[in-house]
Scaffold this motif. Structure first.
Motif: not given
Length: 311
Positions: A193-194, A196-198, A200-201
């Motif tokens: 999850l971390a 993917w978040r990285h 995406d941003e």
């Protein structure tokens, strides 16, 4: 990047295989798991089988597989070559450990040394595999602090869940191993999850202007460098629709993390053989989920060479 199934299967299978081998080498060699012929034979067969199958499948992505041996000579500068050397070298202590622990029924002494060396070789090989991708600066999604630890976490996670299933099937399940495999699954979920978040941003500073070195104005392509799609676009210009990416992410979370964690939690409160059945299903679901996760790992990566094609 184009997600070739041979590479997707390779990274998934070898990750699980090396994770299982490391656990067998350390816990078996040091006597935490008592020598047992059938448990050892199945466990070592599964670990080495996954590793061998993964290594053989990786050759399917090569244009000239018969020349793969030449890659071993570039270990000074190539992570791919280091991976090949480490993977082959790991088979030596793994074989010695297998002979001592499985066929001679021994632990400690030289068997423990061989087991620890096999585990170190497994960890080293997984690190070299991760560095193949983490060292690629043109792919920002891979060239980050998340890639290498992710390979190690996922290897420990899948290897741990397979190790737990193995012990449960043979009726020698350990609460500690079950708990650690469940915690590793939750840790892998959080890390994914971390990541993917990285991604995406992620703000990629490279543009057509910086790539060509032309300052001022907006650089744009009048026409493609080629009249039809070529190797670069097929391999490095692969694109996946956002809606498909979101759907596959949900499938990954369900198969690789959520369902295995629930099944492992169920194994805590049930006895054999129900606990063994749940543990085996958890291992198989997680392996399937990691195949989807690896596919996304490649499909969502963007190579800067596509800037030259107006993408």
């Amino acid at each position: 990047m184009h997600p070739a199934f041979s590479v997707v299967f390779f990274t998934t299978a070898t990750g699980a295989g090396y994770g299982l081998l490391a656990l067998l080498g350390v816990l078996g060699g040091l006597g935490f798991v008592e020598p047992d012929f059938w448990l050892g034979l199945v466990g070592m067969g599964l670990a080495l089988g996954l590793i061998a199958a993964g290594l053989l499948s990786s050759a399917g992505h090569l244009g000239r597989p018969e020349r793969a041996w030449r890659a071993f000579s570039q270990w000074r500068s190539s992570w791919l070559s280091r991976e090949g050397v480490a993977s082959v070298a790991t088979f030596i202590p793994a074989g010695l450990f297998g002979i001592g622990w499985v066929f001679l029924g021994r632990s400690g002494g030289w068997v423990a040394v061989a087991g620890v060396l096999a585990a170190l070789g497994a960890v080293t090989t997984v690190c070299t595999t991760g560095m193949i991708y983490a060292s690629l600066k043109p792919i920002a999604q891979w060239h980050s602090r998340f890639t290498l630890p992710g390979y190690l976490i996922f290897s420990a996670m899948t290897g741990g869940v397979f190790f737990n299933a193995l012990l449960q099937v043979f009726g020698v399940g350990s609460v500690a191993v079950l708990a650690l495999s469940m915690l590793a699954t939750l840790a892998g979920w959080g890390w994914k999850l971390a990541t993917w978040r990285h991604n995406d941003e992620l703000e990629i500073s490279t543009t057509a202007n910086t790539a060509t070195g032309l300052a001022g104005g907006t650089v744009r392509s009048l026409e493609w460098p080629h009249t039809e799609e070529n190797y670069l676009l097929k391999e490095m210009g692969f694109r996946i629709a956002r809606k498909h990416s979101a759907k596959l992410r949900r499938i990954t979370q369900a198969l690789a993390f959520a369902l295995p964690a629930l099944l492992l939690a169920g194994a805590f409160v049930l006895t054999w053989p129900a606990a063994a059945v749940l543990s085996v299903i958890a291992a198989l679901l997680q392996l399937a989920g990691m195949l989807v996760e690896r596919w996304l790992f490649f499909a969502e990566a963007k190579h800067t060479v596509t800037l030259y094609y107006g993408r």
